[in-house]
Design an enzyme around this catalytic site. Sequence first.
Site, short mmCIF file in Angstrom:
data_model
loop_
_atom_site.label_atom_id
_atom_site.label_comp_id
_atom_site.label_asym_id
_atom_site.label_seq_id
_atom_site.Cartn_x
_atom_site.Cartn_y
_atom_site.Cartn_z
NE ARG A 223 9.10 -3.72 7.49
CZ ARG A 223 8.83 -3.38 6.24
NH1 ARG A 223 7.82 -2.58 5.97
NH2 ARG A 223 9.55 -3.85 5.26
CG HIS A 271 2.87 -1.70 3.52
ND1 HIS A 271 3.93 -2.58 3.48
CD2 HIS A 271 3.23 -0.74 4.42
CE1 HIS A 271 4.88 -2.17 4.30
NE2 HIS A 271 4.47 -1.05 4.88
#
Length: 308
Positions: A223, A271
Amino acid sequence: MAILVLVNSVFVERQLNALRRIAPDLEIHTDPDNCPAERIEVLYGFRLPRGLAARFPNLKLIASSGAGVDGVLTADLPAHVQVTRAVDPLQAQRLAQYAVYHVLRIQRDMAFFENLQRERKCMRPDAPQETDWTVGIMGLGAIGLKLAESLRTLGYPVLGWSRTRHSHAGIETFVGQEELPAFLARTRILVLLLPATPATQGLIDAKVFAGLPRGAHLIQIARGGIVVEEAMMEALDGGRLDSAVLDVFSREPLPADSPLWTHPKVTVTPHVAGEPRAEWIAAQFNENYRRLLKGEPLENAVSREAGY
């Protein structure tokens, strides 16, 4: 009962389309400002704006459309609201594939050969030994263990670090802040797979980078908020880090003016390392929705205290 889907990314839009195909009977809304607030009992999405949950008096469930839940665990979320996350069994495999690919590129120095091709030169340097390239994995959940298994099969030494004690065959493990320096000192390629929690926010800072051997490499598929990006840039510019592969960032999408786009030692992907399958996650949510209607326990429930 109605569902409000927060369509704030392409992958949420894909899941919404899949959900509509799988369960056309569901009452789904997508506009937070133009929906029957009293009917909304489920919020579905990846990022929950602060204050939004309080607008729906009958809210029962926040369903994250991804594996991470840091975007939906807002401080103002009512205590009675349940939280679930999306779990795709293929996600661990795909994240492992992504990390293994970049470990191989780094260890085999493929950038060097790509430059030779552009220069039309033939050189055959000594082949680097896998045993000299210890990979340190921070985060030993299902994904971290899948990656460790894949790397060991290819001949790489693997170390693991976690916040709580784990014991896994074939992996030398380290735990907590007191054992982090020893873990870092032996890690040539650092792979981040930690969840985003208050304890991991900003964990990978200047001190962590200083603890790595000079010329180490970073693969960040966890993250974005875990890494202090300014410290990472200093480590890259100062030679502590030789390269960084980044799939997640402190701000997403990565702003067009970010220096990460053009840094010669940085590889950027948007991502995509382990995006879950839309049809699978939609079916999983639909099952949980039916469970919610019946008052049954939900699958993939999240501990609000642990943050995952």
